[in-house]
Motif scaffolding. Structure first.
Motif, PDB file in Angstrom:
ATOM      1  N   LYS A 207      50.364   7.688   8.090  1.00 50.56           N
ATOM      2  CA  LYS A 207      49.896   8.987   7.623  1.00 50.56           C
ATOM      3  C   LYS A 207      48.533   9.297   8.249  1.00 50.56           C
ATOM      4  N   VAL A 208      48.284  10.590   8.450  1.00 49.20           N
ATOM      5  CA  VAL A 208      46.984  11.053   8.914  1.00 49.20           C
ATOM      6  C   VAL A 208      46.433  12.027   7.886  1.00 49.20           C
ATOM      7  N   GLN A 209      45.141  12.216   7.909  1.00 51.06           N
ATOM      8  CA  GLN A 209      44.492  13.171   7.020  1.00 51.06           C
ATOM      9  C   GLN A 209      43.842  14.266   7.846  1.00 51.06           C
ATOM     10  N   MET A 210      43.892  15.485   7.346  1.00 53.73           N
ATOM     11  CA  MET A 210      43.252  16.595   8.039  1.00 53.73           C
ATOM     12  C   MET A 210      42.123  17.148   7.180  1.00 53.73           C
ATOM     13  N   TYR A 211      40.963  17.297   7.805  1.00 50.37           N
ATOM     14  CA  TYR A 211      39.826  17.897   7.120  1.00 50.37           C
ATOM     15  C   TYR A 211      39.266  18.981   8.011  1.00 50.37           C
ATOM     16  N   GLN A 212      39.337  20.231   7.558  1.00 54.79           N
ATOM     17  CA  GLN A 212      38.877  21.379   8.326  1.00 54.79           C
ATOM     18  C   GLN A 212      39.453  21.377   9.741  1.00 54.79           C
ATOM     19  N   ASP A 213      40.789  21.184   9.798  1.00 54.59           N
ATOM     20  CA  ASP A 213      41.544  21.238  11.049  1.00 54.59           C
ATOM     21  C   ASP A 213      41.185  20.127  12.030  1.00 54.59           C
ATOM     22  N   VAL A 214      40.584  19.057  11.564  1.00 54.96           N
ATOM     23  CA  VAL A 214      40.333  17.874  12.382  1.00 54.96           C
ATOM     24  C   VAL A 214      41.093  16.715  11.763  1.00 54.96           C
ATOM     25  N   LEU A 215      41.836  15.964  12.582  1.00 48.34           N
ATOM     26  CA  LEU A 215      42.677  14.875  12.086  1.00 48.34           C
ATOM     27  C   LEU A 215      41.938  13.545  12.082  1.00 48.34           C
ATOM     28  N   PHE A 216      42.181  12.764  11.036  1.00 48.48           N
ATOM     29  CA  PHE A 216      41.600  11.427  10.911  1.00 48.48           C
ATOM     30  C   PHE A 216      42.708  10.421  10.659  1.00 48.48           C
ATOM     31  N   VAL A 217      42.558   9.254  11.267  1.00 49.73           N
ATOM     32  CA  VAL A 217      43.554   8.196  11.146  1.00 49.73           C
ATOM     33  C   VAL A 217      42.832   6.882  10.871  1.00 49.73           C
ATOM     34  N   SER A 218      43.463   6.003  10.117  1.00 50.69           N
ATOM     35  CA  SER A 218      42.852   4.706   9.812  1.00 50.69           C
ATOM     36  C   SER A 218      43.295   3.652  10.811  1.00 50.69           C
ATOM     37  N   SER A 219      42.390   2.758  11.150  1.00 51.01           N
ATOM     38  CA  SER A 219      42.652   1.632  12.042  1.00 51.01           C
ATOM     39  C   SER A 219      41.914   0.428  11.501  1.00 51.01           C
ATOM     40  N   GLY A 223      40.115  -6.888  10.728  1.00 48.37           N
ATOM     41  CA  GLY A 223      40.590  -6.803   9.352  1.00 48.37           C
ATOM     42  C   GLY A 223      39.936  -5.721   8.516  1.00 48.37           C
ATOM     43  N   LYS A 224      38.893  -5.071   9.021  1.00 45.92           N
ATOM     44  CA  LYS A 224      38.207  -4.027   8.254  1.00 45.92           C
ATOM     45  C   LYS A 224      38.818  -2.663   8.574  1.00 45.92           C
ATOM     46  N   VAL A 225      39.168  -1.894   7.537  1.00 44.55           N
ATOM     47  CA  VAL A 225      39.783  -0.578   7.712  1.00 44.55           C
ATOM     48  C   VAL A 225      38.705   0.453   8.039  1.00 44.55           C
ATOM     49  N   LEU A 226      38.920   1.216   9.117  1.00 44.89           N
ATOM     50  CA  LEU A 226      37.963   2.201   9.586  1.00 44.89           C
ATOM     51  C   LEU A 226      38.648   3.559   9.750  1.00 44.89           C
ATOM     52  N   SER A 227      37.857   4.638   9.679  1.00 47.96           N
ATOM     53  CA  SER A 227      38.371   5.994   9.800  1.00 47.96           C
ATOM     54  C   SER A 227      37.950   6.582  11.149  1.00 47.96           C
ATOM     55  N   PHE A 228      38.938   6.985  11.953  1.00 43.88           N
ATOM     56  CA  PHE A 228      38.690   7.531  13.281  1.00 43.88           C
ATOM     57  C   PHE A 228      39.193   8.966  13.364  1.00 43.88           C
ATOM     58  N   PHE A 277      41.080  -4.515  17.946  1.00 46.41           N
ATOM     59  CA  PHE A 277      41.489  -3.217  17.403  1.00 46.41           C
ATOM     60  C   PHE A 277      42.972  -3.244  17.062  1.00 46.41           C
ATOM     61  N   ALA A 278      43.307  -2.791  15.854  1.00 50.06           N
ATOM     62  CA  ALA A 278      44.706  -2.784  15.419  1.00 50.06           C
ATOM     63  C   ALA A 278      45.013  -1.494  14.670  1.00 50.06           C
ATOM     64  N   MET A 279      46.271  -1.100  14.718  1.00 47.75           N
ATOM     65  CA  MET A 279      46.747   0.069  13.989  1.00 47.75           C
ATOM     66  C   MET A 279      48.075  -0.300  13.336  1.00 47.75           C
ATOM     67  N   CYS A 280      48.177  -0.096  12.037  1.00 46.00           N
ATOM     68  CA  CYS A 280      49.371  -0.501  11.277  1.00 46.00           C
ATOM     69  C   CYS A 280      49.656  -1.989  11.469  1.00 46.00           C
ATOM     70  N   GLY A 281      48.591  -2.790  11.625  1.00 46.11           N
ATOM     71  CA  GLY A 281      48.756  -4.226  11.786  1.00 46.11           C
ATOM     72  C   GLY A 281      49.117  -4.657  13.187  1.00 46.11           C
ATOM     73  N   ARG A 282      49.256  -3.732  14.110  1.00 49.51           N
ATOM     74  CA  ARG A 282      49.626  -4.069  15.492  1.00 49.51           C
ATOM     75  C   ARG A 282      48.402  -4.015  16.393  1.00 49.51           C
ATOM     76  N   GLN A 283      48.169  -5.092  17.107  1.00 48.40           N
ATOM     77  CA  GLN A 283      47.029  -5.163  18.011  1.00 48.40           C
ATOM     78  C   GLN A 283      47.216  -4.224  19.197  1.00 48.40           C
ATOM     79  N   ILE A 284      46.132  -3.517  19.555  1.00 51.25           N
ATOM     80  CA  ILE A 284      46.128  -2.667  20.745  1.00 51.25           C
ATOM     81  C   ILE A 284      45.027  -3.202  21.656  1.00 51.25           C
ATOM     82  N   PRO A 285      45.387  -3.892  22.720  1.00 51.83           N
ATOM     83  CA  PRO A 285      44.377  -4.561  23.556  1.00 51.83           C
ATOM     84  C   PRO A 285      43.626  -3.609  24.468  1.00 51.83           C
ATOM     85  N   GLN A 286      42.497  -4.091  24.957  1.00 47.94           N
ATOM     86  CA  GLN A 286      41.691  -3.389  25.971  1.00 47.94           C
ATOM     87  C   GLN A 286      41.335  -1.968  25.553  1.00 47.94           C
TER      88      GLN A 286
END
Length: 338
Positions: A207-219, A223-228, A277-286
């Motif tokens: 899921k993504v969140q929209m705030y004032q027409d800007v999208l945010f996603v968690s990563s 192990g720490k959850v961050l908002s991008f 860096f990971a998203m939904c528990g999946r590592q994204i390298p480089q």
């Protein structure tokens, strides 16, 4: 606040703090000539924008993308002016380059903000008609900003920034490998109206969140959850220099890099690799990223923004965003992820 003309402009003066790295990262930082465009402009209009295209527009549209550096460009026609627009999901609306639209009737709109500082002298105007491939819009509000410095650095004529508010209630597939942007009209349930379109096969979905027409996603980093913030207008990912020790301990600093924002100012920042860096528990390298201060941007939104996902993220595969179900899916390139 008067809704008819109210424009909220978030000033995002992002200062660089090198002291945050000097004690914990005793590495040699080699100077480099690379300079990235990180727009990071946050401005939104309370009312006045038209809806997402004309009801007569086709249910499925493919828009060719061109590149200037790592900026994604699309060709559009604004009234009688045709040229390139930066496809910029980090900008919540339509932004026009004042160089080409200075004769338009406009009203003072205060200041907007970019990653390198505030953008002074922002004015607002109304565009009678926008045409981009199979899409059309009428009577659309836009900000007027000087974007000449971005044109000069990339050597290409840029009429403006094409923001996310113009694509509401659609499904968007960003395919950098094929230089294509696919748009699909959706019903109220978030399903495509074009029954013959190929289903998007995702490796991860969230899921993504929209705030004032800007999208945010968690990563997650270490192990720490961050908002991008999702920002196709950023030539690099960005991570906050105020991130926790747990996060920053995974970052390898490689060099200093220049930043150019929506205003004419520039800044110097650190550049490095996000090693965990990971998203939904999946590592994204480089995952490469600019490290800079995002405090003012966070203050403008009213919550902590840990970073921005730009070109370095979107080149990892096909990114599908459904703006009805508010879901993002990623189909990674074969050599990406674990």
């Amino acid at each position: 606040m008067k809704a008819a003309a109210a424009t909220i402009l978030a000033s995002c003066l992002l200062l660089i703090s090198h002291a945050a790295f000097s004690l914990k990262y005793p590495v040699e930082i080699k100077p480099g000539p690379v300079c990235y465009v990180i727009n990071g402009t946050i401005s939104f209009t309370v009312s006045g924008n038209s809806g997402p295209g004309n009801p007569a527009d086709p249910d499925e549209i493919t828009i060719p993308l061109k590149r200037a550096g790592r900026l994604l460009l699309m060709e559009a026609k604004i009234d009688n002016e045709t040229g390139n627009f930066v496809f910029d999901t980090g900008s919540s609306k339509l932004v026009l380059n004042n160089t080409y639209f200075r004769k338009y009737v406009s009203i003072e709109s205060g200041e907007s903000g970019g990653i390198t500082g505030s953008v002074a002298g922002v004015r607002q105007t109304k565009v009678s008609r926008i045409q981009i491939s199979g899409l059309s819009y009428t009577n659309t509000m836009a900000d007027l900003v000087d974007l000449g410095h971005i044109e000069n650095r990339r050597g290409v004529k840029i009429l403006g920034l094409f923001g996310f508010s113009l694509l509401k209630n659609m499904e968007i597939v960003i395919d950098i490998s094929r230089n294509e942007l696919h748009l699909y009209r959706l019903n109220k349930s978030g399903n495509r109206l074009s029954s013959g379109s190929r289903e998007f096969k995702a490796d991860i979905s969230q899921k993504v969140q929209m705030y004032q027409d800007v999208l945010f996603v968690s990563s997650q980093i270490n192990g720490k959850v961050l908002s991008f913030c999702l920002d196709t207008g950023a030539e690099s990912n960005v991570i906050s220099s105020a991130s926790s020790k747990k996060v920053m301990s995974t970052v390898s600093i490689t060099r200093r890099s220049g930043l150019v924002g929506s205003g004419s100012s520039s800044a110097e920042a650190l550049y490095g690799t996000l090693n965990d860096f990971a998203m939904c528990g999946r590592q994204i390298p480089q995952m490469q990223a600019i490290i800079t201060n995002l405090d003012n941007m966070s203050a403008s939104f009213g919550f902590t923004i840990d970073g921005m996902l730009g070109y370095d993220f979107f080149e990892k595969g096909q990114i599908c965003i459904n703006l009805v179900t508010m879901e993002m899916k990623v189909s990674f390139n074969k050599n990406q992820g674990n």
